[in-house]
Design a protein around this motif. Structure first.
Motif, PDB file in Angstrom:
ATOM      1  N   LYS A 215       0.805  -1.118  -0.008  1.00  0.00           N
ATOM      2  CA  LYS A 215      -0.150  -0.045   0.057  1.00  0.00           C
ATOM      3  C   LYS A 215       0.978   1.325   0.100  1.00  0.00           C
ATOM      4  N   SER A 216       2.102   1.250   0.864  1.00  0.00           N
ATOM      5  CA  SER A 216       2.845   2.328   0.910  1.00  0.00           C
ATOM      6  C   SER A 216       3.505   2.650  -0.658  1.00  0.00           C
ATOM      7  N   ALA A 217       3.750   1.462  -1.170  1.00  0.00           N
ATOM      8  CA  ALA A 217       4.530   1.544  -2.372  1.00  0.00           C
ATOM      9  C   ALA A 217       3.618   2.128  -3.553  1.00  0.00           C
ATOM     10  N   GLN A 218       2.293   1.775  -3.602  1.00  0.00           N
ATOM     11  CA  GLN A 218       1.300   1.953  -4.394  1.00  0.00           C
ATOM     12  C   GLN A 218       1.157   3.490  -4.429  1.00  0.00           C
ATOM     13  N   ARG A 219       1.038   4.204  -2.968  1.00  0.00           N
ATOM     14  CA  ARG A 219       0.817   5.461  -2.706  1.00  0.00           C
ATOM     15  C   ARG A 219       1.837   6.443  -2.981  1.00  0.00           C
ATOM     16  N   SER A 220       3.154   5.720  -2.959  1.00  0.00           N
ATOM     17  CA  SER A 220       4.379   6.545  -3.528  1.00  0.00           C
ATOM     18  C   SER A 220       4.551   6.735  -4.946  1.00  0.00           C
ATOM     19  N   TYR A 221       3.961   5.493  -5.523  1.00  0.00           N
ATOM     20  CA  TYR A 221       4.097   5.486  -7.151  1.00  0.00           C
ATOM     21  C   TYR A 221       2.953   6.457  -7.674  1.00  0.00           C
ATOM     22  N   GLU A 222       1.675   6.491  -7.059  1.00  0.00           N
ATOM     23  CA  GLU A 222       0.665   7.167  -7.511  1.00  0.00           C
ATOM     24  C   GLU A 222       1.316   8.758  -7.355  1.00  0.00           C
ATOM     25  N   ALA A 223       1.770   9.129  -6.169  1.00  0.00           N
ATOM     26  CA  ALA A 223       2.228  10.484  -5.871  1.00  0.00           C
ATOM     27  C   ALA A 223       3.220  11.068  -7.123  1.00  0.00           C
ATOM     28  N   ASN A 224       4.163  10.110  -7.457  1.00  0.00           N
ATOM     29  CA  ASN A 224       5.203  10.474  -8.529  1.00  0.00           C
ATOM     30  C   ASN A 224       4.447  10.630  -9.734  1.00  0.00           C
ATOM     31  N   LEU A 225       3.662   9.737  -9.993  1.00  0.00           N
ATOM     32  CA  LEU A 225       2.464   9.745 -11.167  1.00  0.00           C
ATOM     33  C   LEU A 225       1.961  11.184 -11.285  1.00  0.00           C
ATOM     34  N   SER A 226       1.470  11.455 -10.144  1.00  0.00           N
ATOM     35  CA  SER A 226       0.708  12.905 -10.166  1.00  0.00           C
ATOM     36  C   SER A 226       1.657  14.077 -10.299  1.00  0.00           C
ATOM     37  N   ALA A 227       2.704  13.783  -9.965  1.00  0.00           N
ATOM     38  CA  ALA A 227       3.937  15.018 -10.049  1.00  0.00           C
ATOM     39  C   ALA A 227       4.304  14.893 -11.575  1.00  0.00           C
ATOM     40  N   ILE A 228       4.348  13.931 -12.296  1.00  0.00           N
ATOM     41  CA  ILE A 228       4.543  13.903 -13.706  1.00  0.00           C
ATOM     42  C   ILE A 228       3.477  14.608 -14.401  1.00  0.00           C
ATOM     43  N   GLU A 229       2.142  14.071 -13.827  1.00  0.00           N
ATOM     44  CA  GLU A 229       1.031  14.707 -14.797  1.00  0.00           C
ATOM     45  C   GLU A 229       0.601  16.225 -14.516  1.00  0.00           C
ATOM     46  N   ALA A 230       1.081  16.688 -13.262  1.00  0.00           N
ATOM     47  CA  ALA A 230       1.180  18.158 -13.098  1.00  0.00           C
ATOM     48  C   ALA A 230       2.378  18.874 -13.892  1.00  0.00           C
ATOM     49  N   ALA A 231       3.383  18.296 -14.037  1.00  0.00           N
ATOM     50  CA  ALA A 231       4.197  18.967 -14.997  1.00  0.00           C
ATOM     51  C   ALA A 231       3.995  19.037 -16.145  1.00  0.00           C
ATOM     52  N   LYS A 232       3.047  17.946 -16.830  1.00  0.00           N
ATOM     53  CA  LYS A 232       2.777  17.764 -18.075  1.00  0.00           C
ATOM     54  C   LYS A 232       1.670  18.888 -18.256  1.00  0.00           C
ATOM     55  N   GLY A 233       0.941  19.031 -17.140  1.00  0.00           N
ATOM     56  CA  GLY A 233      -0.172  20.069 -17.366  1.00  0.00           C
ATOM     57  C   GLY A 233       0.327  21.577 -17.575  1.00  0.00           C
ATOM     58  N   MET A 234       1.296  21.966 -16.605  1.00  0.00           N
ATOM     59  CA  MET A 234       2.306  23.113 -16.685  1.00  0.00           C
ATOM     60  C   MET A 234       2.810  23.365 -17.999  1.00  0.00           C
ATOM     61  N   THR A 235       3.378  22.309 -18.633  1.00  0.00           N
ATOM     62  CA  THR A 235       3.856  22.463 -19.932  1.00  0.00           C
ATOM     63  C   THR A 235       2.844  22.684 -20.938  1.00  0.00           C
ATOM     64  N   MET A 236       1.459  22.051 -20.828  1.00  0.00           N
ATOM     65  CA  MET A 236       0.432  22.284 -21.930  1.00  0.00           C
ATOM     66  C   MET A 236       0.136  23.955 -21.642  1.00  0.00           C
ATOM     67  N   ARG A 237      -0.129  24.186 -20.228  1.00  0.00           N
ATOM     68  CA  ARG A 237      -0.516  25.567 -20.215  1.00  0.00           C
ATOM     69  C   ARG A 237       0.500  26.626 -20.742  1.00  0.00           C
ATOM     70  N   THR A 238       1.805  26.469 -20.745  1.00  0.00           N
ATOM     71  CA  THR A 238       2.736  27.410 -21.056  1.00  0.00           C
ATOM     72  C   THR A 238       2.672  27.212 -22.724  1.00  0.00           C
ATOM     73  N   ILE A 239       2.431  26.151 -23.296  1.00  0.00           N
ATOM     74  CA  ILE A 239       2.384  26.084 -24.878  1.00  0.00           C
ATOM     75  C   ILE A 239       1.214  26.875 -25.162  1.00  0.00           C
ATOM     76  N   ASP A 240       0.214  26.889 -24.530  1.00  0.00           N
ATOM     77  CA  ASP A 240      -1.083  27.806 -24.705  1.00  0.00           C
ATOM     78  C   ASP A 240      -0.911  28.970 -24.628  1.00  0.00           C
ATOM     79  N   LEU A 241      -0.139  29.567 -23.675  1.00  0.00           N
ATOM     80  CA  LEU A 241       0.052  30.931 -23.486  1.00  0.00           C
ATOM     81  C   LEU A 241       0.938  31.405 -24.520  1.00  0.00           C
ATOM     82  N   LEU A 242       1.658  30.542 -25.205  1.00  0.00           N
ATOM     83  CA  LEU A 242       2.577  31.113 -26.247  1.00  0.00           C
ATOM     84  C   LEU A 242       2.111  31.205 -27.391  1.00  0.00           C
ATOM     85  N   LYS A 243       0.574  30.638 -27.517  1.00  0.00           N
ATOM     86  CA  LYS A 243       0.179  30.604 -29.001  1.00  0.00           C
ATOM     87  C   LYS A 243      -0.280  32.072 -29.356  1.00  0.00           C
TER      88      LYS A 243
END
Length: 135
Positions: free
Chosen positions: A107-135
């Motif tokens: 359960k601990s490993a699963q939660r840590s995995y999900e937290a890292n996945l969420s961090a990657i998703e947040a970074a992806k979202g920020m990248t997409m918003r930056t690209i949208d702003l640059l358009k």
């Protein structure tokens, strides 16, 4: 920390937790595995070990897999005189795997995995918003 470094750190965490979950699954699968020979040692629990390592290029601290070590705790002795793995006194050594501990670790490993996945998703979202702003 830049975007590439943050994704790299999270990816190292994903790899580490993935290995940890595989080791835990192996432990659970072998919790009833006794020795093939009378009086021999059964399956020994394994534990993934990690360390922090600084990436020289980015300066970010990543998770490094040090390896998979054997747990040195004692085996449980169970009286089963009919078991082919029993010693001369009828005792069988059982693996040092506790399913409750393994479940909590999973359960601990699963939660840590999900937290890292969420961090990657947040970074992806920020990248997409930056690209949208640059358009």
């Amino acid at each position: 920390m830049d975007l590439k470094s943050s994704v790299s750190v999270s990816a190292s965490g994903l790899r580490a937790q993935s290995l940890r979950m595989r080791v835990i699954a192996e432990n659970l699968a072998n919790q009833g595995s006794v020795s093939q020979t009378p009086g021999g040692d059964p399956y020994r629990r394994r534990v993934a070990t990690f360390a922090a390592q600084v990436d020289r290029a980015s300066g970010a601290t990543k998770v490094e897999v040090k390896g998979v070590a054997s747990d040195k705790s004692a085996f449980q002795r169970v009286y089963q005189p009919g078991n082919p793995a029993a010693d001369a006194k009828g005792y069988v050594l059982m693996p040092n795997v506790n399913s409750l501990v393994e479940t909590a670790d999973m359960k601990s490993a699963q939660r840590s995995y999900e937290a890292n996945l969420s961090a990657i998703e947040a970074a992806k979202g920020m990248t997409m918003r930056t690209i949208d702003l640059l358009k």
